[in-house]
Design a protein around this motif. Structure first.
Motif, PDB file in Angstrom:
ATOM      1  N   LYS A 214     108.766 -12.219  74.689  1.00  0.00           N
ATOM      2  CA  LYS A 214     108.632 -12.233  76.112  1.00  0.00           C
ATOM      3  C   LYS A 214     107.731 -13.477  76.440  1.00  0.00           C
ATOM      4  N   ASP A 215     106.877 -13.675  75.516  1.00  0.00           N
ATOM      5  CA  ASP A 215     105.676 -14.820  75.934  1.00  0.00           C
ATOM      6  C   ASP A 215     106.033 -16.234  75.355  1.00  0.00           C
TER       7      ASP A 215
ATOM      8  N   LYS B 100     102.234 -13.955  84.971  1.00  0.00           N
ATOM      9  CA  LYS B 100     102.428 -12.981  86.233  1.00  0.00           C
ATOM     10  C   LYS B 100     101.638 -13.507  87.397  1.00  0.00           C
TER      11      LYS B 100
ATOM     12  N   ASP C 205     112.688  -9.643  77.578  1.00  0.00           N
ATOM     13  CA  ASP C 205     111.724  -8.956  78.353  1.00  0.00           C
ATOM     14  C   ASP C 205     111.485  -7.670  77.642  1.00  0.00           C
TER      15      ASP C 205
ATOM     16  N   ASP D  32     101.104 -14.003  79.180  1.00  0.00           N
ATOM     17  CA  ASP D  32     101.965 -13.160  80.125  1.00  0.00           C
ATOM     18  C   ASP D  32     101.102 -12.924  81.231  1.00  0.00           C
TER      19      ASP D  32
END
Length: 911
Positions: free
Chosen positions: A525-526, A888, A569, A884
């Motif tokens: 995800k990162d 966001k 994700d 992350d």
């Protein structure tokens, strides 16, 4: 018709569908079902025999299955070959560890029994990945499974070696190789992994045998002081005039008291260190090249475990690291350590055990590539082999143009043993197709086979043709070679793709495949690499258990891009256990939508009989036109390997157009509520079944289980009917039903009808959005005035007036092309490219209160956005916060900016 269950349960449904496919024999090599359709053959990149499914495999296999399923439905002769690779180093390492745990060493066991242990290992663990791939629904001919150590395949490998050996393309020579002291084998350049490490640059003094301009010694800089034991020269750059006086002189190598020359060579970078470079020909590729050019001795100071050999006094028996410390200490003790600097550099590691590799001079077997690479380059530059995306073509060509002879020998026991035999009596040597223990030259019995095995990539380079009967049954290749496409990762373009092209051109005089599809790397995800040690890796089996195979496959395909890697994700709990994936959840929701829509339609098919679709209404004309264009887009998308586009196209079409609009506007006729109820109902049924059936066929390659399950409950549709005879029957399974070819749908394209409906749909959407925004009851009829930008638009909307009034609950609909000087009182205006819609809300909306509410919301959003922007402008936060968390914050800023833009538009309604 069989009634569908109320909810779709992939854990219950998928095993039943899989059993149906396997029981029906649909996975087997299929003949051409439509004359002229051609063939589609794909070989799966062979996973390690004891490997397990990972995300790269899951994406790769989803792509391949989509290609094969579409081809099978199009009537092509299809063959998808599954097989596994014996994985020499990986398997031997695992078996070694197992034996050590049992208190047994490989050397104690002996070669023959160790190989038996490797076979036992493959039999115990070799079926895991096959079962996992089967669970995914991959329509592979599992009855025709191959293994690189099978006798037929081993025969093909031996044939290639012997032919190349006798053609002068394979030779034995002493060269520098990347040596793994732990695996005790050579590793190719392409298999080495580079890692940045913190280290030092040691400056060591080498005494001159005679002073030069009063200077008693020179200073060399090195990252590996331990290798100075094997120095046989010192080099300077010919571009460094300050060093010219030293060329031709000699130094006394400390510790070993060896006199070595100073010379100039273009390999030397005058800006590195002091400009004096120690040369160790047996332990550095560049030094080896300089040693060859200047006739320097090659002294190997390490054994196969990277331990200093005998002859170096106290240093003998030391490991590399121990020797380094001891050499530096000796130089310091004798006043010859000038100084030490911090120095970060890139170091090669073994891709299997992570041991630091040792450049090591040893005798190995090589493939001479000069005669092979030219045709392989031409195959790509001419377009016989195409890369998707095209940018990988240059990666391939750059590697090929700089290709060096390929080291193919590995110092292992598990693998294809090199078929070269030697006579100890007369010195005879030859490569043979059959083993022998008698010398054909002198008749002696002191014959032995080479101890080395072949590089795993040597055997896998034959994958497209050795899996299909070559060399014993070349007739089996007819119609299935060259294969259609190779779907693989970019990191083996050099290791595998290029070598397959070279070998296929040499032995078959044709390319092994037409297209090379390079799939993106699936990252965490990162944006980092997935790995178990980091706790960010996702097991595809967990995804299938949680969401079903279809959802996992569809999500992965929707992520597909030919130009960049993708982020998956996945979310994890504090113990780094996988807990979910929002995008896969969305894919599951789409499958649920398909299921529910299909179930609704099939519950309303009482009295249905097959018949041709017909555009009885503007909505029908729009739907059939959109369907025809979707058929073309999906077909071309699969043909061009644009799977991300294909996934997004089918989802947008089925969810947004079929479900949200066409089914909704057709419900009235489906319920038989029109003037001619029965006839309208039947035609609506026929149209809906036609659209649903076509959609299922288009979606099947991407999500085979759910579409097949729905298909089982489907009646015969017009796609199954011969238009001339009016006869036909439903296929036994969706996976062998006919693909909706674009030519059959061309007659349904109606651009004018499609445009008119889109305009009407836009008006309805505007009115509905106004109701939602201002919380106006659906029961309230609203008057609407349309100011069209042209008479054509006005006429089209006018023709759809009844539809607009019904589905938007419009009382009076006015249409004009004249300019409206100012917004009428009590109206909300929505602007667009083709028309402006004035929706009259009158007293239904308190304009002053709405204006105050919106202004308050804007102020709150602006305050939050200012805070987020201030945080993002803080360099300290960006540097220290987790990626992350930063992501966001940026996402929130984008959300607030979009919200403010929408609020500003609303506020303008009350100006």
């Amino acid at each position: 018709m069989e009634e569908m269950p109320k909810t779709y349960d992939p854990q219950e449904t998928e095993p039943k569908i899989l059993a149906k496919w396997l029981g029906g024999g649909y996975y087997r090599r299929s003949p051409e079902r439509r004359p002229g359709a051609g063939d589609c053959t794909i070989v799966i990149p062979p996973p390690n025999v004891t490997g397990k499914l990972h995300m790269g495999h899951a994406l790769d296999d989803s792509i391949q299955d989509a290609i094969v399923r579409c081809a099978r439905m199009r009537g092509k002769s299809t063959r998808w070959i599954f097989g596994t690779d014996h994985a020499g180093i990986a398997t031997q390492t695992k078996v070694d560890k197992k034996l050590k745990a049992e208190g047994v060493s490989r050397l104690e066991l002996g070669r023959e029994k160790f190989i038996d242990a490797c076979w036992d290992w493959t039999h115990e663990y070799g079926g895991i990945i096959q079962q996992q791939i089967r669970r995914m629904g991959c329509s592979i001919d599992f009855e025709d499974e191959r293994f690189t150590m099978d006798p037929e395949y081993a025969h093909a490998v031996r044939r290639v070696f012997c032919d190349w050996y006798h053609d002068g393309l394979i030779y034995r020579g002493k060269r520098i190789v990347n040596w793994c002291p732990s695996c005790t084998t050579a590793i190719s350049d392409d298999e080495a992994e580079y890692k940045d490490e913190h280290g030092h640059l040691w400056y060591l003094r080498y005494p001159l045998t005679e002073p030069v301009d009063g200077q008693e010694y020179i200073v060399v800089a090195t990252t590996r002081p331990e290798t100075m034991l094997g120095d046989t020269g010192v080099a300077v750059s010919p571009k460094d005039p300050e060093k010219a006086a030293f060329v031709g002189k000699t130094v006394k190598l400390p510790i070993v008291d060896r006199e070595i020359p100073i010379f100039s060579d273009y390999h030397v970078d005058a800006g590195f260190g002091t400009g004096f470079v120690k040369v160790t020909p047996a332990h550095d590729p560049n030094d080896y090249a300089m040693g060859q050019a200047h006739d320097l001795p090659q002294i190997n100071i390490f054994d196969e475990h990277a331990v200093v050999v005998d002859g170096y006094g106290a240093f003998s028996g030391m490991t590399r690291d121990e020797c380094r410390e001891a050499v530096v200490a000796w130089f310091e003790e004798h006043g010859l350590l000038d100084h030490i600097e911090e120095h970060d550099h890139s170091v090669m590691h073994c891709y299997r055990c992570d041991t630091t590799l040792e450049p090591w001079l040893s005798e190995q077997w090589f493939v001479a590539v000069d005669k092979l690479k030219g045709p392989a380059i031409e195959a790509v530059t001419s377009g016989k082999v195409r890369f998707n995306a095209d940018r990988w073509k240059q990666s391939y060509l750059t590697w090929m143009e700089n290709l060096k002879d390929w080291c193919i020998s590995r110092q292992l026991w598990w693998g294809h043993r090199i078929p070269v035999f030697y006579c100890e009596d007369c010195g005879w040597e030859d490569a043979l197709m059959e083993d022998t223990d008698v010398c054909p030259k002198c008749g002696g019995h002191h014959v032995h086979q080479d101890e080395n095995v072949l590089d795993t990539w040597f055997s896998s380079q034959l994958w497209t043709f050795a899996t299909q009967g070559w060399p014993e049954h070349p007739e089996r290749l007819e119609g299935h070679h060259p294969t259609t496409a190779l779907v693989t990762a970019r990191d083996i373009i050099a290791l595998w793709v290029a070598r397959m092209i070279m070998s296929s051109l040499y032995f078959l005089d044709e390319v092994p495949f037409h297209d090379v599809v390079i799939y993106p790397t699936v990252l965490a995800k990162d944006g980092s690499r997935m790995s178990k040690s980091k706790g960010n890796g996702v097991d595809p089996m967990d995804l299938m258990d949680m969401y079903g195979a279809d959802a996992m496959r569809f999500n992965l395909l929707s992520l597909f891009t030919a130009n960049q890697d993708v982020r998956f994700d996945a979310d994890f709990d504090k113990d780094k256990r996988f807990i979910g994936s929002a995008r896969t959840e969305q894919a599951k929701a789409f499958i649920t939508k398909i299921w529910n829509a299909s179930r609704f339609l099939l519950m309303n098919m009482e009295g249905y009989t097959p018949g041709a679709p017909c555009a009885e209404t503007p909505a029908d004309a729009w739907m059939l036109s959109r369907l025809a264009k979707t058929v073309t887009a999906v077909t071309e998308g699969i043909e061009h390997y644009a799977f991300g586009d294909v996934a997004r196209t089918v989802q947008s079409f089925f969810w947004n157009e079929v479900c949200d609009w066409y089914i909704e506007v057709t419900k009235t006729r489906l319920n038989g509520l029109g003037e001619d109820g029965a006839a309208e109902r039947l035609q609506a049924q026929r149209n809906l079944i036609f659209v649903l059936d076509t959609s299922l066929r288009l979606m099947h390659p991407l999500m085979p289980f759910a579409t097949e399950a729905i298909w089982d409950a489907m009646p015969v549709s017009w796609l199954d009917i011969d238009p001339e005879t009016g006869e036909g029957e439903k296929a036994a399974a969706l996976m062998v039903a006919e693909w909706p070819e674009p030519e059959r749908f061309a007659a349904y394209i109606d651009d004018a009808g499609e445009h008119a409906f889109e305009l009407a749909r836009a008006v309805v959407t505007d009115v509905r959005s106004t109701r939602a925004r201002y919380r106006i009851s659906p029961k309230e009829q609203l008057d609407v005035t349309i100011r069209a930008t042209s008479q054509e638009v006005a006429d089209a909307i006018d023709g759809m007036g009844a539809f607009i009034c019904m589905f938007a609950r419009v009382g009076q609909l006015g249409i004009t092309t004249d300019e409206i000087a100012e917004k009428p009182a009590g109206s909300i205006v929505l602007t667009g490219p083709d028309f402006d819609a004035y929706v009259f809300v009158g007293d239904l909306v308190d304009f002053a209160a709405e204006r105050a509410r919106i202004e308050k919301t804007i102020a709150k959003a602006e305050k939050e956005l200012a805070g987020v922007r201030k945080t993002l402008a803080n360099e300290g936060f960006i540097a220290k916060a987790a990626p992350d968390v930063v992501a966001k914050k940026r996402e929130r800023a984008e959300e607030l900016e979009a919200q403010l833009e929408a609020l500003a538009a609303q506020l303008a309604d009350f100006a």
